[in-house]
Scaffold this active site. Structure first.
Site, short mmCIF file in Angstrom:
data_model
loop_
_atom_site.label_atom_id
_atom_site.label_comp_id
_atom_site.label_asym_id
_atom_site.label_seq_id
_atom_site.Cartn_x
_atom_site.Cartn_y
_atom_site.Cartn_z
N THR A 1 -5.79 6.95 8.34
CA THR A 1 -6.33 7.16 6.99
C THR A 1 -6.42 5.86 6.21
O THR A 1 -6.68 5.87 5.00
CB THR A 1 -5.46 8.17 6.21
OG1 THR A 1 -4.15 7.61 6.01
CG2 THR A 1 -5.37 9.49 6.94
N HIS B 1 0.81 -1.21 0.00
CA HIS B 1 0.00 0.00 0.00
C HIS B 1 0.85 1.26 0.00
O HIS B 1 0.36 2.33 -0.35
CB HIS B 1 -0.94 0.02 1.21
CG HIS B 1 -1.94 -1.10 1.21
ND1 HIS B 1 -2.99 -1.17 0.33
CD2 HIS B 1 -2.02 -2.21 1.98
CE1 HIS B 1 -3.69 -2.26 0.56
NE2 HIS B 1 -3.12 -2.92 1.56
N HIS C 1 5.78 6.74 6.51
CA HIS C 1 5.43 6.21 5.20
C HIS C 1 4.92 7.34 4.31
O HIS C 1 4.74 8.48 4.77
CB HIS C 1 4.39 5.10 5.33
CG HIS C 1 3.12 5.55 5.98
ND1 HIS C 1 2.90 5.47 7.34
CD2 HIS C 1 2.01 6.15 5.48
CE1 HIS C 1 1.72 5.96 7.63
NE2 HIS C 1 1.15 6.40 6.52
N HIS D 1 3.94 10.68 6.43
CA HIS D 1 3.27 10.58 7.74
C HIS D 1 4.21 9.90 8.72
O HIS D 1 4.63 8.75 8.49
CB HIS D 1 1.97 9.80 7.64
CG HIS D 1 0.87 10.54 6.97
ND1 HIS D 1 -0.28 9.94 6.50
CD2 HIS D 1 0.73 11.87 6.69
CE1 HIS D 1 -1.08 10.87 5.96
NE2 HIS D 1 -0.48 12.04 6.08
#
Length: 454
Positions: free
Chosen positions: A404, A293, A317, A336
């Protein structure tokens, strides 16, 4: 006589800039900037490593946050290890324009970074480590070219013989070697490509225990946002995209029903005297994983303190584009930094990224990208200083939100730094090849309070 002197002086003034610039050699050029190296500066240090000056020349000046002045040229003194293909930066100099120095800074911790093939650093390394041409080198190059030509001819003959043998084996009439080669090439060109299996990577904060390869250390405990990316088949588009996260698993229901979801469009904040974030970031070893991801970097030994509480940094990340919006505007990317306190509370520091100069810390991460998803790369002799991600101006926006990514847990303290940091077009392109889009859309505000530093 005076007139002749004046003519001579005028001539010298005209040629001096050309002489001054003649040592700089263009290594790479793209829209908005070019990268150059001063070949006359290349020398060996006492340890036998090569030291050289390189620089980035921008078409348009940008503002230096430390001096509030503008600069157009960034010059770096780098040390290269040609044998191990690594380099480190020793000093940086910022110039308003050619010859007009703005400021200089010594690099206190010179981190050795590996050079990956095909990157800009690889081009610089080759220029620095390339031997100076001489008669012997020219002779050797000529002999090598002859050998290559001879080998190519022999290889062509062998290929023709092999092709004819295959044709005979198939009981076909044997045509001329040139025709056989053409037929073979046509067959290869029309062959359908091999199908690549669709592997859906697992997710990051789910309740099931995460599997690890034997002998590999577990990720830091309490990374929260980091662990959601490894266990469920959710995605950023299609039937498993953000609009459907809440229906994928019961644990993800908050993604659809929550009233404090992130990201949001940050606007109309209350301008107040916010307590400064106390960053205690330290250089540490790190490991990189592409978890399906995003690209995630796990670190240890760093923390932030705010309002009497300390949060330990677990990982950071990247998202493209930025998930946060500020007054409706998105940024090229965002990083983040996920922290967790002893009581389990999560605080995320967001550093917005916009296209500009190359970011050395991000390049260090890109240099160590794993070749396979969900495999970790831990550089044994390298450290990373997360403080390099932070802008000079650390004023921020703050609000209460959520993770998120699924399970979209709420109660997360968000600290979004106002000043963006640079990332080069080349670095953006590398992440875009991995993840074209991995940002959750902005969520409803539900009249949340937003505060910002004044």
């Amino acid at each position: 006589m005076p007139s002749q002197l004046r003519l001579l002086a005028a001539f010298l003034l005209a040629v001096m800039p050309a002489v001054a610039n003649s040592a700089w050699q263009v290594v790479s050029a793209e829209t908005g900037k070019r990268v150059e190296i001063d070949r006359s500066s290349i020398r060996k240090d006492e340890n036998g490593k090569s030291v050289a000056l390189g620089r980035i020349v921008l078409d348009k000046p940008i503002v230096d946050p430390k001096t509030s002045s503008s600069y157009r040229i960034v010059q770096a003194l780098n040390r290269y290890d040609c044998a191990s293909r690594s380099y480190s930066t020793l000093k940086r100099s910022y110039f308003k324009d050619e010859g007009d120095l703005l400021r200089e800074e010594e690099v206190k911790l010179a981190i050795e970074m590996p050079v990956r093939s095909g990157m800009l650093d690889d081009k610089l390394l080759r220029e620095v480590c390339r031997p100076k041409p001489g008669p012997e080198a020219a002779t050797a190059a000529s002999k090598t070219a002859d050998k290559v030509s001879q080998a190519a001819g022999e290889l062509r003959k062998a290929n023709e013989a092999l092709l004819q043998k295959e044709v005979k084996r198939a009981n076909l009439q044997t045509p001329a070697p040139e025709k056989v080669e053409a037929q073979a090439r046509q067959a290869l060109a029309t062959r359908p490509p091999a199908r690549v299996p669709d592997v859906s990577p697992p997710a990051l904060l789910a309740t099931a225990p995460e599997k690890h390869h034997a002998g590999k250390p577990h990720p830091p405990a309490g990374e929260g946002h980091a662990r959601t990316h490894a266990q469920a088949h959710w995605a950023y588009e299609g039937d498993s995209g953000p609009d459907h996260w809440g229906q994928l698993k019961p644990e993800y229901a908050t993604c659809a029903t929550g009233k404090r979801q992130s990201p949001i469009d940050i606007r109309d904040g209350l301008r107040v005297d916010l307590e400064p974030i106390q960053f205690a970031y330290r250089p540490s070893q790190f490991r990189v994983v592409d978890n399906g991801h995003t690209v995630q970097v796990e670190v240890s030994g760093s923390s932030i303190s705010l309002l009497g509480k300390t949060y330990q940094l677990a990982q950071f990340h990247f998202h493209r584009p930025s998930e946060e919006r500020v007054n409706g505007a998105a940024f090229d990317m965002v990083v983040h930094l996920v922290h967790k306190a002893e009581d389990g509370k999560i605080a995320v520091v967001a550093v917005l990224l916009e296209k500009g100069l190359e970011n050395p810390l991000i390049q260090n991460v890109w240099n160590n990208l794993p070749l396979e998803k969900n495999e970790y790369v831990t550089p044994p002799a390298l450290s990373i200083d997360v403080a390099q991600l932070l802008p000079a101006d650390q004023s921020y926006y703050t609000y209460m939100g959520s993770l998120t990514t699924p399970p979209c847990t709420e109660g997360v303290l968000w600290l979004v730094l106002r000043q963006p940091q640079p990332i080069s077009a080349e670095q953006l392109a590398i992440f875009a090849r991995l993840y074209r889009q991995n940002a959750r859309p902005v969520q409803a505000n539900f009249a949340r309070m937003i505060k910002e530093s004044r």
